[in-house]
Design a protein around this motif. Structure first.
Motif, PDB file in Angstrom:
ATOM      1  N   SER A  51       0.834  -1.189   0.000  1.00  0.00           N
ATOM      2  CA  SER A  51       0.000   0.000   0.000  1.00  0.00           C
ATOM      3  C   SER A  51       0.874   1.246   0.000  1.00  0.00           C
ATOM      4  N   LYS A  52       0.284   2.354  -0.321  1.00  0.00           N
ATOM      5  CA  LYS A  52       1.011   3.613  -0.393  1.00  0.00           C
ATOM      6  C   LYS A  52       1.586   3.990   0.969  1.00  0.00           C
ATOM      7  N   ALA A  53       0.835   3.738   2.031  1.00  0.00           N
ATOM      8  CA  ALA A  53       1.305   4.066   3.373  1.00  0.00           C
ATOM      9  C   ALA A  53       2.525   3.233   3.750  1.00  0.00           C
ATOM     10  N   LYS A  54       2.505   1.941   3.449  1.00  0.00           N
ATOM     11  CA  LYS A  54       3.638   1.067   3.763  1.00  0.00           C
ATOM     12  C   LYS A  54       4.872   1.460   2.954  1.00  0.00           C
ATOM     13  N   SER A  56       5.542   4.454   1.749  1.00  0.00           N
ATOM     14  CA  SER A  56       6.021   5.726   2.304  1.00  0.00           C
ATOM     15  C   SER A  56       6.781   5.497   3.601  1.00  0.00           C
ATOM     16  N   GLU A  57       6.267   4.613   4.439  1.00  0.00           N
ATOM     17  CA  GLU A  57       6.934   4.289   5.695  1.00  0.00           C
ATOM     18  C   GLU A  57       8.314   3.680   5.431  1.00  0.00           C
ATOM     19  N   ALA A  58       8.400   2.771   4.495  1.00  0.00           N
ATOM     20  CA  ALA A  58       9.682   2.153   4.149  1.00  0.00           C
ATOM     21  C   ALA A  58      10.648   3.186   3.571  1.00  0.00           C
ATOM     22  N   TRP A  59      10.126   4.110   2.770  1.00  0.00           N
ATOM     23  CA  TRP A  59      10.976   5.141   2.170  1.00  0.00           C
ATOM     24  C   TRP A  59      11.538   6.067   3.250  1.00  0.00           C
ATOM     25  N   GLU A  60      10.701   6.442   4.207  1.00  0.00           N
ATOM     26  CA  GLU A  60      11.172   7.295   5.308  1.00  0.00           C
ATOM     27  C   GLU A  60      12.229   6.576   6.136  1.00  0.00           C
TER      28      GLU A  60
END
Length: 75
Positions: A51-54, A56-60
């Motif tokens: 998902s987009k949230a996961k 984004s979390e991995a990217w951060e």
């Protein structure tokens, strides 16, 4: 001509439906249904993983760790 094609399509679809329903017994139909539902559930799980949230979390997390060139790699 289009009407004839539509009638032929409907008749062949009906015939294939009747033909396959005779070959598949109830346990086989249940097994196919369960397998399909299991496949749908696994697809939903994988969809949540990516998902987009996961992402984004991995990217951060990746950026916090220093990206591809962390201090550990420089030594």
């Amino acid at each position: 001509m289009q009407l004839l094609g539509l009638i032929l399509l409907a008749a062949s679809s009906w015939y294939l439906w009747k033909l396959t329903s005779k070959f598949l017994d109830e346990p086989t139909k249940k097994e196919l249904s369960n397998s399909f539902n299991s496949l749908k559930n696994k697809f939903q799980e994988n969809k949540q993983i990516f998902s987009k949230a996961k992402i984004s979390e991995a990217w951060e997390k990746y950026k916090k760790e220093g990206g591809a060139l962390s201090n550990k790699d420089k030594k």
